[in-house]
Design a protein around this motif. Structure first.
Motif, PDB file in Angstrom:
ATOM      1  N   ALA A  96      87.341  29.848  16.353  1.00 43.07           N
ATOM      2  CA  ALA A  96      88.048  28.581  16.610  1.00 43.07           C
ATOM      3  C   ALA A  96      87.684  27.544  15.558  1.00 43.07           C
ATOM      4  CB  ALA A  96      87.703  28.066  18.002  1.00 43.07           C
ATOM      5  N   THR A  97      86.415  27.518  15.174  1.00 39.86           N
ATOM      6  CA  THR A  97      85.977  26.586  14.127  1.00 39.86           C
ATOM      7  C   THR A  97      86.729  26.857  12.837  1.00 39.86           C
ATOM      8  OG1 THR A  97      83.770  26.417  15.106  1.00 39.86           O
ATOM      9  CG2 THR A  97      83.987  25.774  12.793  1.00 39.86           C
ATOM     10  N   ALA A 147      86.383  22.819  20.772  1.00 38.77           N
ATOM     11  CA  ALA A 147      86.410  23.094  22.219  1.00 38.77           C
ATOM     12  C   ALA A 147      87.836  23.324  22.697  1.00 38.77           C
ATOM     13  CB  ALA A 147      85.760  21.946  22.980  1.00 38.77           C
ATOM     14  N   ALA A 148      88.743  22.480  22.257  1.00 37.02           N
ATOM     15  CA  ALA A 148      90.147  22.627  22.667  1.00 37.02           C
ATOM     16  C   ALA A 148      90.716  23.946  22.151  1.00 37.02           C
ATOM     17  CB  ALA A 148      90.972  21.456  22.149  1.00 37.02           C
ATOM     18  N   GLU A 149      90.352  24.320  20.954  1.00 38.45           N
ATOM     19  CA  GLU A 149      90.842  25.573  20.369  1.00 38.45           C
ATOM     20  C   GLU A 149      90.337  26.786  21.155  1.00 38.45           C
ATOM     21  OE1 GLU A 149      93.091  27.700  17.565  1.00 38.45           O
ATOM     22  OE2 GLU A 149      92.973  25.522  17.714  1.00 38.45           O
ATOM     23  N   ARG A 163      83.576  20.451  25.692  1.00 43.38           N
ATOM     24  CA  ARG A 163      82.737  20.114  24.534  1.00 43.38           C
ATOM     25  C   ARG A 163      81.302  20.596  24.775  1.00 43.38           C
ATOM     26  NH1 ARG A 163      82.507  15.736  20.639  1.00 43.38           N
ATOM     27  NH2 ARG A 163      80.340  15.124  20.320  1.00 43.38           N
ATOM     28  N   SER A 164      80.772  20.375  25.974  1.00 40.42           N
ATOM     29  CA  SER A 164      79.391  20.778  26.263  1.00 40.42           C
ATOM     30  C   SER A 164      79.232  22.296  26.202  1.00 40.42           C
ATOM     31  CB  SER A 164      78.935  20.230  27.614  1.00 40.42           C
ATOM     32  OG  SER A 164      79.728  20.753  28.653  1.00 40.42           O
ATOM     33  N   ALA A 165      80.278  23.028  26.537  1.00 41.35           N
ATOM     34  CA  ALA A 165      80.208  24.486  26.457  1.00 41.35           C
ATOM     35  C   ALA A 165      80.049  24.944  25.004  1.00 41.35           C
ATOM     36  CB  ALA A 165      81.443  25.117  27.084  1.00 41.35           C
ATOM     37  N   VAL A 166      80.687  24.249  24.079  1.00 44.73           N
ATOM     38  CA  VAL A 166      80.559  24.599  22.659  1.00 44.73           C
ATOM     39  C   VAL A 166      79.105  24.471  22.217  1.00 44.73           C
ATOM     40  CG1 VAL A 166      81.196  23.912  20.298  1.00 44.73           C
ATOM     41  CG2 VAL A 166      82.946  24.023  22.086  1.00 44.73           C
TER      42      VAL A 166
END
Length: 188
Positions: A12-13, A31-33, A38-41
């Motif tokens: 995703a990055t 995160a959206a990708e 966000r915290s999961a990333v």
């Protein structure tokens, strides 16, 4: 993200980097990708800079694996050298060709991953030097620099398709004029 989804985060990055570039990509974009918070990333990377470095490292390692395989292949020198140099081309082609931001991952002057790029080029130089020395090419380290510079030049002009011809031509010039130069006509 219960399972280790590091590869998903890095994939995703890469997509975000190719779309937005290093400066404009955010952890929220990543995160959206991936489709997570966000915290999961942050369970898999320390932040955007870490994610960018890990993507660059992964891409360079993959290309370096191909270069190492080419260097030890049971093939004529021209094919081995072409295979090593193709690893450099591999980084700049494919899905990266379409993105104006791809060079941010492969530029030796880049703030975040320039060191990764320099180490990659140094390793290619070492592989080339060893291959050329084994074939008794005079001044193999200099010849390796010339081959790398030619590859970079072909990439910058958008003509990596000429790499095989350039490799054959340059190798012919590296042999001492008293040495019988093996025929390269058999190259595809």
């Amino acid at each position: 993200m219960a399972a280790d989804r590091t590869a998903d985060v890095l994939d995703a990055t890469l997509r975000c980097l190719l779309r937005y570039g290093v400066r404009r990509t955010t952890v929220d974009d990543i995160a959206a990708e991936v489709g997570v918070s966000r915290s999961a990333v942050y369970q898999y990377v320390r932040g955007k800079d870490d994610a960018v470095r890990r993507v660059a490292d992964r891409l360079h390692r993959r290309a370096l694996t191909h270069a190492r395989e080419a260097a030890v292949a049971d093939a004529p020198l021209a094919e081995r050298v072409h295979g090593i140099l193709s690893a450099k081309v591999e980084l700049a082609t494919g899905p990266f060709t379409e993105s104006p931001h791809a060079t941010e991952l492969f530029d030796e002057q880049a703030r975040l991953c320039g060191d990764i790029c320099r180490e990659f080029t140094d390793e290619l130089h070492s592989l080339l030097t060893t291959s050329l020395a084994a074939e008794h090419i005079d001044r193999p380290a200099d010849a390796a620099r010339i081959l790398l510079a030619t590859t970079i030049g072909l990439l910058s002009t958008g003509r990596p398709d000429l790499l095989r011809r350039a490799t054959v031509a340059l190798l012919g010039g590296f042999y001492d004029h008293h040495t019988a130069y093996p025929s390269m006509r058999s190259l595809p």
